[in-house]
Motif scaffolding. Structure first.
Motif, PDB file in Angstrom:
ATOM      1  N   TRP A  30       0.821  -1.213   0.000  1.00  0.00           N
ATOM      2  CA  TRP A  30       0.000   0.000   0.000  1.00  0.00           C
ATOM      3  C   TRP A  30       0.851   1.257   0.000  1.00  0.00           C
ATOM      4  O   TRP A  30       0.485   2.265  -0.628  1.00  0.00           O
ATOM      5  N   ILE A  31       1.978   1.224   0.696  1.00  0.00           N
ATOM      6  CA  ILE A  31       2.861   2.398   0.712  1.00  0.00           C
ATOM      7  C   ILE A  31       3.381   2.690  -0.694  1.00  0.00           C
ATOM      8  O   ILE A  31       3.333   3.835  -1.165  1.00  0.00           O
ATOM      9  N   VAL A  32       3.897   1.660  -1.372  1.00  0.00           N
ATOM     10  CA  VAL A  32       4.434   1.864  -2.720  1.00  0.00           C
ATOM     11  C   VAL A  32       3.316   2.252  -3.679  1.00  0.00           C
ATOM     12  O   VAL A  32       3.510   3.094  -4.566  1.00  0.00           O
ATOM     13  N   LYS A  33       2.140   1.679  -3.505  1.00  0.00           N
ATOM     14  CA  LYS A  33       1.008   2.018  -4.377  1.00  0.00           C
ATOM     15  C   LYS A  33       0.678   3.507  -4.274  1.00  0.00           C
ATOM     16  O   LYS A  33       0.487   4.190  -5.294  1.00  0.00           O
ATOM     17  N   VAL A  34       0.605   4.045  -3.061  1.00  0.00           N
ATOM     18  CA  VAL A  34       0.318   5.470  -2.887  1.00  0.00           C
ATOM     19  C   VAL A  34       1.440   6.320  -3.484  1.00  0.00           C
ATOM     20  O   VAL A  34       1.192   7.341  -4.125  1.00  0.00           O
ATOM     21  N   MET A  39       3.536  10.125  -7.655  1.00  0.00           N
ATOM     22  CA  MET A  39       4.608  10.353  -8.619  1.00  0.00           C
ATOM     23  C   MET A  39       4.041  10.421 -10.037  1.00  0.00           C
ATOM     24  O   MET A  39       4.454  11.250 -10.860  1.00  0.00           O
ATOM     25  N   GLY A  40       3.077   9.549 -10.349  1.00  0.00           N
ATOM     26  CA  GLY A  40       2.476   9.570 -11.678  1.00  0.00           C
ATOM     27  C   GLY A  40       1.741  10.861 -11.958  1.00  0.00           C
ATOM     28  O   GLY A  40       1.782  11.382 -13.083  1.00  0.00           O
ATOM     29  N   GLU A  41       1.085  11.411 -10.939  1.00  0.00           N
ATOM     30  CA  GLU A  41       0.358  12.671 -11.105  1.00  0.00           C
ATOM     31  C   GLU A  41       1.294  13.812 -11.467  1.00  0.00           C
ATOM     32  O   GLU A  41       1.078  14.537 -12.444  1.00  0.00           O
ATOM     33  N   THR A  42       2.341  14.005 -10.669  1.00  0.00           N
ATOM     34  CA  THR A  42       3.246  15.137 -10.912  1.00  0.00           C
ATOM     35  C   THR A  42       4.134  14.893 -12.130  1.00  0.00           C
ATOM     36  O   THR A  42       4.457  15.836 -12.861  1.00  0.00           O
ATOM     37  N   ALA A  43       4.535  13.634 -12.371  1.00  0.00           N
ATOM     38  CA  ALA A  43       5.360  13.336 -13.541  1.00  0.00           C
ATOM     39  C   ALA A  43       4.597  13.613 -14.827  1.00  0.00           C
ATOM     40  O   ALA A  43       5.157  14.135 -15.801  1.00  0.00           O
ATOM     41  N   SER A  44       3.316  13.267 -14.839  1.00  0.00           N
ATOM     42  CA  SER A  44       2.491  13.539 -16.014  1.00  0.00           C
ATOM     43  C   SER A  44       2.407  15.033 -16.293  1.00  0.00           C
ATOM     44  O   SER A  44       2.588  15.480 -17.434  1.00  0.00           O
ATOM     45  N   ASP A  45       2.144  15.813 -15.246  1.00  0.00           N
ATOM     46  CA  ASP A  45       2.065  17.265 -15.416  1.00  0.00           C
ATOM     47  C   ASP A  45       3.414  17.855 -15.835  1.00  0.00           C
ATOM     48  O   ASP A  45       3.477  18.770 -16.665  1.00  0.00           O
ATOM     49  N   LEU A  46       4.492  17.311 -15.272  1.00  0.00           N
ATOM     50  CA  LEU A  46       5.823  17.808 -15.609  1.00  0.00           C
ATOM     51  C   LEU A  46       6.172  17.527 -17.063  1.00  0.00           C
ATOM     52  O   LEU A  46       6.696  18.403 -17.770  1.00  0.00           O
ATOM     53  N   PRO A 234      10.857  18.934  -8.061  1.00  0.00           N
ATOM     54  CA  PRO A 234      11.324  18.401  -6.774  1.00  0.00           C
ATOM     55  C   PRO A 234      10.413  17.312  -6.215  1.00  0.00           C
ATOM     56  O   PRO A 234      10.898  16.301  -5.689  1.00  0.00           O
ATOM     57  N   VAL A 235       9.105  17.506  -6.327  1.00  0.00           N
ATOM     58  CA  VAL A 235       8.175  16.507  -5.786  1.00  0.00           C
ATOM     59  C   VAL A 235       8.266  15.206  -6.581  1.00  0.00           C
ATOM     60  O   VAL A 235       8.297  14.105  -6.008  1.00  0.00           O
ATOM     61  N   THR A 236       8.332  15.323  -7.911  1.00  0.00           N
ATOM     62  CA  THR A 236       8.461  14.121  -8.739  1.00  0.00           C
ATOM     63  C   THR A 236       9.742  13.359  -8.415  1.00  0.00           C
ATOM     64  O   THR A 236       9.719  12.124  -8.267  1.00  0.00           O
ATOM     65  N   THR A 240       9.909   9.704  -6.707  1.00  0.00           N
ATOM     66  CA  THR A 240      10.595   8.663  -7.481  1.00  0.00           C
ATOM     67  C   THR A 240      11.684   8.005  -6.649  1.00  0.00           C
ATOM     68  O   THR A 240      11.830   6.765  -6.663  1.00  0.00           O
ATOM     69  N   ALA A 241      12.459   8.801  -5.911  1.00  0.00           N
ATOM     70  CA  ALA A 241      13.512   8.253  -5.061  1.00  0.00           C
ATOM     71  C   ALA A 241      12.918   7.335  -3.999  1.00  0.00           C
ATOM     72  O   ALA A 241      13.481   6.268  -3.696  1.00  0.00           O
ATOM     73  N   ALA A 242      11.781   7.721  -3.437  1.00  0.00           N
ATOM     74  CA  ALA A 242      11.132   6.882  -2.431  1.00  0.00           C
ATOM     75  C   ALA A 242      10.669   5.558  -3.041  1.00  0.00           C
ATOM     76  O   ALA A 242      10.812   4.490  -2.424  1.00  0.00           O
ATOM     77  N   ILE A 243      10.137   5.614  -4.256  1.00  0.00           N
ATOM     78  CA  ILE A 243       9.705   4.385  -4.938  1.00  0.00           C
ATOM     79  C   ILE A 243      10.897   3.478  -5.214  1.00  0.00           C
ATOM     80  O   ILE A 243      10.844   2.264  -4.965  1.00  0.00           O
ATOM     81  N   VAL A 244      11.990   4.056  -5.732  1.00  0.00           N
ATOM     82  CA  VAL A 244      13.193   3.270  -6.033  1.00  0.00           C
ATOM     83  C   VAL A 244      13.712   2.603  -4.763  1.00  0.00           C
ATOM     84  O   VAL A 244      14.089   1.421  -4.770  1.00  0.00           O
ATOM     85  N   GLY A 245      13.717   3.333  -3.654  1.00  0.00           N
ATOM     86  CA  GLY A 245      14.183   2.754  -2.400  1.00  0.00           C
ATOM     87  C   GLY A 245      13.311   1.599  -1.953  1.00  0.00           C
ATOM     88  O   GLY A 245      13.822   0.537  -1.556  1.00  0.00           O
ATOM     89  N   CYS A 246      11.995   1.780  -2.008  1.00  0.00           N
ATOM     90  CA  CYS A 246      11.079   0.717  -1.575  1.00  0.00           C
ATOM     91  C   CYS A 246      11.166  -0.513  -2.485  1.00  0.00           C
ATOM     92  O   CYS A 246      11.193  -1.658  -2.008  1.00  0.00           O
ATOM     93  N   VAL A 247      11.215  -0.276  -3.793  1.00  0.00           N
ATOM     94  CA  VAL A 247      11.264  -1.411  -4.727  1.00  0.00           C
ATOM     95  C   VAL A 247      12.604  -2.131  -4.632  1.00  0.00           C
ATOM     96  O   VAL A 247      12.666  -3.362  -4.760  1.00  0.00           O
TER      97      VAL A 247
END
Length: 263
Positions: A30-34, A39-46, A234-236, A240-247
């Motif tokens: 659930w943590i990685v899912k959130v 990340m997908g929201e801000t990356a898409s806008d970026l 910065p948010v993206t 992303t760094a948090a996702i990479v760490g968890c995965v």
């Protein structure tokens, strides 16, 4: 939320089987899912800001196809491949909802129920074909195809729903509170009101999308739009760094589990 499935546990049809292609539903899941939703929201806008809407959608679509192709070639759940596909679904799901609203002028009040209808249709076809919606028996190509169709629909639905609440008076901070409370409902209903585990899982899965997206938007967007003004880049990068760490941790845990099983 527990990992058991309730709707159906009958043997699979006599087709070529694989190991389950979906991770165990744990707190880390659930943590990685959130994290992927935000990340997908801000990356898409970026990407839309840097490249323009059309090239961004094309790039997002290509990345989604490649990541799913890799996922489908594997015979068992592999953390990096699975979560890369989820990230790409998140990015492209956001773009799909935004294209309808920004590009075609479809109101969120219309696209939200439309995406909900698509998700219900996917679930209906999945259940009619397989007699189960459990994520713990995704061991055939057909079930995997239904699973990812449902995931894509949940991301598009969640994006539209989050943007809808943000624009009708809740704002981004209010939407975070709203969806944080909402995601507790299926968990509590499953624990105390005998809500089916599969229904509870998919309800929570849908809600993670607007929860993560609203949180990321609140962090990234300017003060004039009700955000903290930290910026999309910065948010993206931080998410992303948090996702990479968890995965990375999940990958190491997966390898350790396989090594112990082989010993």
């Amino acid at each position: 939320m527990t990992a058991e499935h309730v709707l159906d546990d009958r043997p699979l049809a006599p087709v070529r089987r694989m190991a389950n292609k979906v991770p165990e539903v744990t707190v880390t899941f659930w943590i990685v899912k959130v994290l992927t939703t935000g990340m997908g929201e801000t990356a898409s806008d970026l990407l839309a800001h840097l490249l323009g809407p059309v090239p961004a959608v094309a790039l997002g679509g290509l990345a989604l196809v490649v990541s799913l192709a890799v996922q489908f070639t594997l015979r068992r759940y592999t953390a990096w491949a699975y979560w890369t596909a989820v990230v790409m679904v998140s990015v492209f799901g956001t773009m799909a909802a935004d294209v309808l609203h920004v590009g075609l002028g479809v109101p969120y009040a219309v696209s939200t129920p439309a995406f909900l209808t698509v998700l219900i249709a996917v679930f209906a076809l999945w259940y009619a074909s397989e007699r189960t919606l459990s994520v713990h028996t995704v061991r055939t190509r057909r079930r995997e195809a239904f699973y990812w169709a449902a995931v894509l629909a949940t991301f598009a639905l969640g994006t539209a729903a989050g943007d809808l609440t943000a624009t009708v008076g809740f704002g981004y901070a209010g939407s975070v509170v709203l969806f944080a409370a909402a995601i507790c409902v299926p968990a509590l209903a499953h624990r105390f009101c005998a809500l089916n585990a599969v229904a509870a899982f998919w309800t929570a899965y849908v809600i993670t999308r607007p929860l993560g997206a609203s949180l990321a938007d609140w962090m990234a967007l300017s003060h004039t739009r009700g955000g903290l003004g930290l910026g999309l880049s910065p948010v993206t990068l931080a998410w992303t760094a948090a996702i990479v760490g968890c995965v990375s941790w999940l990958t190491l845990s997966q390898r350790g589990s396989r090594a112990r099983s082989a010993a």
